[in-house]
Design a protein around this motif. Structure first.
Motif, short mmCIF file in Angstrom:
data_model
loop_
_atom_site.label_atom_id
_atom_site.label_comp_id
_atom_site.label_asym_id
_atom_site.label_seq_id
_atom_site.Cartn_x
_atom_site.Cartn_y
_atom_site.Cartn_z
N THR A 89 0.94 -1.18 0.04
CA THR A 89 0.08 -0.14 0.08
C THR A 89 0.99 1.17 -0.12
O THR A 89 2.09 1.20 0.26
CB THR A 89 -0.99 0.01 1.39
OG1 THR A 89 -0.04 0.10 2.47
CG2 THR A 89 -1.92 -1.08 1.20
N GLU A 127 0.50 2.88 7.51
CA GLU A 127 1.16 3.60 6.23
C GLU A 127 1.63 4.96 6.90
O GLU A 127 0.81 5.74 7.79
CB GLU A 127 0.24 3.83 5.03
CG GLU A 127 -0.09 2.63 4.28
CD GLU A 127 -1.28 2.12 4.89
OE1 GLU A 127 -1.85 0.93 4.16
OE2 GLU A 127 -1.98 2.44 5.77
N ARG A 138 -5.20 6.60 0.31
CA ARG A 138 -4.63 5.63 0.75
C ARG A 138 -5.00 4.42 -0.25
O ARG A 138 -6.24 4.23 -0.41
CB ARG A 138 -4.88 5.04 2.17
CG ARG A 138 -4.46 3.82 2.69
CD ARG A 138 -4.80 3.37 4.13
NE ARG A 138 -4.59 2.06 4.10
CZ ARG A 138 -5.53 0.96 4.01
NH1 ARG A 138 -7.02 1.38 3.73
NH2 ARG A 138 -5.29 -0.39 4.17
N GLU A 140 -3.95 0.43 -2.48
CA GLU A 140 -3.37 -0.83 -2.70
C GLU A 140 -2.79 -0.79 -4.13
O GLU A 140 -3.29 -0.47 -5.09
CB GLU A 140 -4.52 -2.06 -2.42
CG GLU A 140 -3.65 -3.27 -2.79
CD GLU A 140 -4.70 -4.30 -2.97
OE1 GLU A 140 -4.54 -5.54 -2.58
OE2 GLU A 140 -5.91 -4.24 -3.09
#
Length: 193
Positions: A89, A127, A138, A140
């Motif tokens: 991520t 993160e 945010r 993936e």
């Protein structure tokens, strides 16, 4: 973990020569074209478990809204690339003129971008992110494509933080043009007709 996709017409490791042709623009010509093409400025952060990394990028672009996909590229020689290749991520921070110091921090080589612990933290999911940036995604990493000199990353948005509307926020997006930072103000808009 996402695999790096190698274009099927290429054999073995991708090199710059794989993309060369007798008929192509020179490197200087190509750089000069893009030098005057504005790019929005973003900061990308990641952590593969070995410590956080950050890089400033003008290569962030929207791919689709459903599913929510964005892309960005990172140079193969960037100190952040090994982590980006291992991370699942990332956080893509969309910078404004209030975040110019963060933009410069991510663009400076050879420093610890996370030394000042007062300006960054971790999301609940782990993160790294910078507190002062109001808008971020945010996501993936769902695909990677090896290119000449770099990696194109495709990211599916998992969550967002969005700045309030212009009435509540006096900040302006940053653009990078001809090696100079610019703030896109309300006065910079062109008439609709």
């Amino acid at each position: 973990m996402t695999q790096v996709i190698r274009p099927p017409y290429l054999k073995g490791s991708v090199t710059e020569d794989d993309f060369r042709s007798p008929e192509q623009a020179s490197a200087d010509e190509f750089k000069n074209v893009f030098r005057n093409h504005p790019g929005g400025v973003a900061l990308i952060t990641a952590d593969d478990g070995n410590g956080p990394v950050a890089l400033t990028a003008t290569s962030v672009f929207s791919i689709s809204v459903d599913p929510p996909l964005l892309g960005f590229s990172a140079s193969a020689i960037s100190s952040s690339t090994p982590t980006l290749l291992q991370a699942d991520t990332v956080v893509v921070h969309f910078l404004t003129d209030e975040n110019l110091a963060v933009a410069k921090l991510g663009a400076t080589s050879g420093i610890d971008r996370f030394a000042d612990t007062s300006i960054w933290g971790r999301l609940e999911t782990g993160e790294p992110y910078f507190h002062g940036v109001k808008t971020w995604v945010r996501g993936e990493i769902v695909s990677r494509l090896e290119t000449a000199g770099g990696i194109l990353h495709v990211v599916r948005g998992l969550s967002t933080s969005i700045a309030e509307g212009p009435a509540e926020d006096d900040s302006n997006p940053i653009a990078y043009v001809n090696r100079t930072w610019h703030a896109l103000t309300q006065g910079s808009s062109l008439p609709a007709n």
